[in-house]
Structures are given as structure tokens and as C-alpha cells.
Design an enzyme around this catalytic site. Structure first.
Site, PDB file in Angstrom:
ATOM      1  N   TRP A 130       0.800  -1.223   0.000  1.00 14.32           N
ATOM      2  CA  TRP A 130       0.000   0.000   0.000  1.00 14.32           C
ATOM      3  C   TRP A 130       0.836   1.277   0.000  1.00 14.32           C
ATOM      4  O   TRP A 130       0.311   2.351  -0.251  1.00 14.32           O
ATOM      5  CB  TRP A 130      -0.903   0.023   1.245  1.00 14.32           C
ATOM      6  N   ASN A 131       2.133   1.211   0.287  1.00 15.07           N
ATOM      7  CA  ASN A 131       2.856   2.462   0.547  1.00 15.07           C
ATOM      8  C   ASN A 131       3.109   3.294  -0.711  1.00 15.07           C
ATOM      9  O   ASN A 131       3.211   4.514  -0.640  1.00 15.07           O
ATOM     10  CB  ASN A 131       4.166   2.198   1.298  1.00 15.07           C
TER      11      ASN A 131
ATOM     12  N   HIS B   9      -3.584  -6.291  -5.067  1.00 19.72           N
ATOM     13  CA  HIS B   9      -3.071  -5.138  -4.347  1.00 19.72           C
ATOM     14  C   HIS B   9      -3.437  -5.228  -2.867  1.00 19.72           C
ATOM     15  O   HIS B   9      -4.161  -6.113  -2.436  1.00 19.72           O
ATOM     16  CB  HIS B   9      -3.611  -3.845  -4.954  1.00 19.72           C
TER      17      HIS B   9
ATOM     18  N   GLY C  38       6.828  -6.496  -0.115  1.00 21.50           N
ATOM     19  CA  GLY C  38       6.148  -6.517   1.169  1.00 21.50           C
ATOM     20  C   GLY C  38       7.096  -6.860   2.304  1.00 21.50           C
ATOM     21  O   GLY C  38       8.301  -6.630   2.218  1.00 21.50           O
TER      22      GLY C  38
ATOM     23  N   GLU D 104      10.885  -8.279  -3.091  1.00 21.71           N
ATOM     24  CA  GLU D 104      11.449  -7.017  -2.617  1.00 21.71           C
ATOM     25  C   GLU D 104      10.853  -6.795  -1.240  1.00 21.71           C
ATOM     26  O   GLU D 104       9.682  -6.464  -1.109  1.00 21.71           O
ATOM     27  CB  GLU D 104      11.110  -5.890  -3.595  1.00 21.71           C
ATOM     28  N   LEU D 105      11.685  -6.979  -0.218  1.00 21.03           N
ATOM     29  CA  LEU D 105      11.187  -7.022   1.147  1.00 21.03           C
ATOM     30  C   LEU D 105      11.652  -5.803   1.940  1.00 21.03           C
ATOM     31  O   LEU D 105      11.830  -4.728   1.379  1.00 21.03           O
ATOM     32  CB  LEU D 105      11.612  -8.345   1.786  1.00 21.03           C
TER      33      LEU D 105
ATOM     34  N   CYS E 214      10.527   1.420   2.116  1.00 20.91           N
ATOM     35  CA  CYS E 214      11.389   0.269   2.423  1.00 20.91           C
ATOM     36  C   CYS E 214      12.862   0.648   2.435  1.00 20.91           C
ATOM     37  O   CYS E 214      13.637   0.139   3.246  1.00 20.91           O
ATOM     38  CB  CYS E 214      11.129  -0.876   1.445  1.00 20.91           C
TER      39      CYS E 214
END
Length: 458
Positions: free
Chosen positions: A132-133, A157, A208, A230-231, A264
Site C-alpha cells: 500500500w505504501n 493489491h 512486502g 522485494e522485502l 522500504c
């Protein structure tokens, strides 16, 4: 309350709700994505590029509308929402312009008489699980290169990004992506697992948390599906010296509180040399003091917007309180609003003990955490003492010195005298528990592709 919704984080008001997909709807989306791929892959790359370029044009044409949607959905200020729409547009247009040349077939030398060619071909329908960011940017960097390549997209999403995700599908179809070639799915966790297992889905990309990445990675591995993860990140920002400490502190603060600190690759671990540490912290405190909650639709100077949800704000507050209990010092900010709004005042935190649980936790909110060091080696040891490895930066008036330190950071992206260089042409991704794979730039189109050998004997 319905899982998928538009909920104003400034007030807690639920504006709109959407039903989770039925299993029959998920099956229909899978079938359409597969059928669309069979047609889409046969179009020339030039034709696909023209469609992707049209997507970018519509993003630009609907810029204000798109910004308004995400500002309402997750509390991003209007100015930051416009920034995101513009960045997403540039990524989409980058692949429309440069994608065809990035996937051109090329001949390689061979000891066997004949012609050996490496071809880049699409692999099929892909599943994207997005956060969501950054509701548009995250989608753009996954969808644009893969649509250009000839893959099709199923996009799940975040539950608070329902309206923006539907709008993206509308734009894709308006631009000429075949129906089913880009489909939003309001899927449950069980349905995501079902889609990953389905033979029509050839890969999955997730942006996430570590926890979500471990689950998706396990599911993809079980079914031998390619995945890109992609964490999280606890990116170090190392300040070795400065002839303008206030300016470096201001840059550090601005990036740390951007998007409510919900980034992130934000500079979550500020590592500052002893001789400028006190001044650096003092400047951060000045920037944090006196801020007031504001409406993200028109955020005035000296105010801050809400986090994405009330739960997110409560989580950040609990993390800061835990760090204080473990020995850290709250220098400024750190006030949770009474609710139901999701306001948390940007904070400055120092003295987090390295043997505490808080030291290894990612705070996904506007908290500047600062550490004092006495040497380059100590700074490096502190920067690399982390399970995550997304990005990192080093600042110094001596560029060569900063570059030497940066070269030893255990991260996927290093920066010298800039916190994060971000552009459509620059690859993004990390190492260690920050995940694997890359998005954006020339390597971002190379993840979900069949690098096929074509050999023609003499």
C-alpha cells in the site's frame, strides 16, 4: 468490515468497500490472463511498446485524479502523491521507449559451426502482490516491463488500495492492453496460493514484509515458479564528516519522514561520527519539534500527515515505546493521536542498545534512529550488523573516503553523498533478507523472461 476498502486514515472513515473475489471469479481471471497472453505475445514488440506508451500518456493526463485517489486511500500528502504518479509515469514510459532494445535477440560466438542466438521471450501470466505504501509506483515497475515483454499480469493489491488498483486496470484497458491481460483481483490469501499453484501462472512478484516474502517464496518454490521478492530494509546512512551538519541532518530528516516514513529503502539507521553527532541530533530535534497533524489533501508547512492506517500508527508507537523500555532515549516527537485518525508525530530516537530486540526491528514509520560511532570501521560494522540488505549511503567531504566505505556495505544499492538515487533507469533491489531479484532499469525486464537459445547449424 469488508477486507478491500477505501478508508480515510486521517479520520478512520470507510468511504467504499469491495467484496473479496469468489473462487469462480479467480478462475475466470486466470483463464482470461492465459488466453490474453497467447494473443498478446504474438503482437510485435513495437505494437506492445505503443500500448505501454499510451498507458504512460493516460497516467499523465489523469495525474491530478490519480494523486487524489492515493492521498485519500493511504494518507500520502497531495504533493507526494503527485510525485508518485510522475515517477510511475516515467517508469512506464522508460520501458515503452527502451524496452524493445533491451530484449533484442543477440548472437553469441559458438565453437559449433552455425549461428547461436539468445532470444528473450515472454513466459506467460504473472501474479503480482503489491503493498500500500506506493500504490502506483510498485505496480508500474512490475507491470510495465512485463507487459512490454509479452507477459500478462494478475495484480493483487493491498486491501486499502482498492480504488487505485481498479483505476490502474481501467487505464490499462483504455490504453489497449487486451481484456484479461492486466487484471486486478480482490483475492484472499488462500486464493493467492491457488493462483501460484495454477499451471497457467508462470511467476510471482511480491513487494512486502519479510514474513509475506517467506510465505510467497515457499509457495513459489513448492511449485517451481520463478519469484522476485522485494522485502524490508533497515538502510544505513553513514555520516563520516560534513562542512554543513545542519544541511546533512535536514536531508536525512526529509528522506526519513517522506511518505510518513513508510518507505522500504528509507534511512532507518543513521550512523554519525562522534565529533558531529551532538550537532546532528540537535538539528533533527529542531526539525521534529512543534509539528502538528494536518490534512494530507493540503498539508501546510510545519504539519505532518497520517500513517496508512490506525493499526500502522499504533504499531510504530508500540515499537518506539519498546525501544525506550529497552534503554533508548526519545529525543523528540513520538506522540500517538487519540484516534480514530492514524497520526503519529515524527520522532527522534537515540541510544538503542545493540543487544536489544529493537535494534534489529524495522520501524515502518517516521522515526529517525541515530547511532554514535568513532571510526570508519566501527561505522561499517554497525551498518552491516543487520539481517536486511536493501540500500545504504555514505556521506563525507572526501568522496574517495566515502566511496571506500560504501564499497563494503552489504546491500543491493550503495550511494555516496546522496541517500537514495531513484530513477526509472536505475535497478532496485537488495540482498540478505531484503529479498532477491531486481526491478527497474535494464535488468528489471530480465526477471520473468525465457532466455532461449536458438541454434541454426551450418
Amino acid at each position: 468490515m469488508s477486507t478491500y476498502r477505501v478508508q480515510n486514515p486521517a479520520t478512520g472513515e470507510v468511504i467504499e468497500t469491495f467484496d473479496t473475489a469468489t473462487d469462480a471469479q479467480i478462475e475466470e481471471a486466470l483463464a482470461k490472463a492465459h488466453t490474453a497472453h497467447l494473443e498478446w505475445r504474438e503482437r510485435s514488440v513495437q505494437e506492445r511498446a505503443a500500448v505501454v506508451h499510451r498507458v504512460a500518456e493516460i497516467f499523465a493526463e489523469r495525474r491530478e485524479e490519480l494523486a487524489g485517489i492515493i492521498s485519500l486511500e493511504m494518507g500520502k500528502s497531495h504533493a507526494e502523491s503527485l510525485d508518485e504518479v510522475d515517477f510511475a509515469t516515467s517508469i512506464i514510459d522508460y520501458y515503452a521507449a527502451h524496452g524493445p532494445s533491451l530484449i533484442t535477440d543477440h548472437e553469441i560466438p559458438s565453437t559449433i559451426p552455425g549461428k547461436a542466438i539468445i532470444e528473450r521471450r515472454p513466459i506467460g501470466a504473472l501474479l503480482g502482490v503489491m503493498p500500500w505504501n506506493f500504490p502506483y509506483y510498485q505496480v508500474a515497475r512490475f507491470a510495465a516491463p512485463n507487459l512490454l515483454l509479452g507477459n500478462t499480469i494478475l495484480l493483487k493489491h493491498a486491501d486499502i488500495c482498492a480504488r487505485s488498483s481498479l483505476t490502474v486496470q481501467e487505464i490499462m484497458e483504455q490504453a489497449g492492453v487486451p481484456v484479461g491481460g492486466y487484471a486486478n483481483v480482490f483475492a484472499s490469501h488462500d486464493q493467492i496460493a491457488t493462483m501460484i499453484a495454477d499451471q497457467r501462472v508462470q511467476g510471482v512478484s511480491l513487494t512486502g514484509s519479510e514474513r509475506a516474502g517467506a510465505i510467497i517464496g515457499e509457495q513459489a518454490g513448492r511449485h517451481l515458479k520463478k519469484c522476485v521478492l522485494e522485502l524490508g530494509g533497515i538502510d544505513p546512512m553513514v555520516v563520516l564528516d560534513s562542512d554543513d551538519v545542519a544541511a546533512v541532518a535536514k536531508a536525512a530528516w526529509d528522506f526519513r519522514v517522506y511518505n510518513g516514513g513508510q518507505v522500504c529503502n528509507s534511512n532507518k539507521r543513521m550512523i554519525v561520527m562522534d565529533d558531529i553527532y551532538d550537532e546532528f541530533v540537535s538539528e533533527l530535534k529542531k526539525l521534529a519539534d512543534g509539528l502538528t497533524p494536518g490534512d494530507p489533501a493540503g498539508l501546510p508547512e510545519g504539519s505532518y500527515g497520517p500513517l496508512s492506517t490506525r493499526a500502522a500508527a499504533e504499531t510504530v508507537h508500540a515499537q518506539v515505546q519498546k525501544a525506550i523500555a529497552e534503554g533508548a532515549t526519545l529525543e523528540a516527537g513520538g506522540v500517538l493521536s487519540d484516534g480514530p485518525g492514524a497520526y503519529y508525530s515524527p520522532a527522534v530516537l537515540t541510544g538503542v542498545p545493540r543487544d536489544s530486540a529493537s535494534y534489529r526491528e524495522e520501524i515502518f514509520g517516521p522515526v529517525a534512529t541515530v547511532y554514535r560511532v568513532h571510526s570508519d570501521e566501527e561505522a561499517l560494522e554497525l551498518a552491516n550488523d543487520c539481517d536486511l540488505g536493501l540500500g545504504g549511503s555514505v556521506f563525507s567531504t572526501d568522496t574517495a573516503r566515502a566511496a571506500r566505505v560504501a564499497s563494503r556495505l552489504e546491500v543491493g544499492m550503495t550511494h555516496v553523498n546522496i541517500i537514495a538515487a531513484e530513477a526509472a533507469e536505475l535497478p532496485f533491489g537488495g540482498v540478505k533478507r531484503s529479498g532477491f531479484g531486481r526491478e527497474m532499469g535494464p535488468v528489471g525486464i530480465d526477471e520473468f523472461v525465457n532466455k532461449r537459445l536458438s541454434f541454426i547449424a551450418e
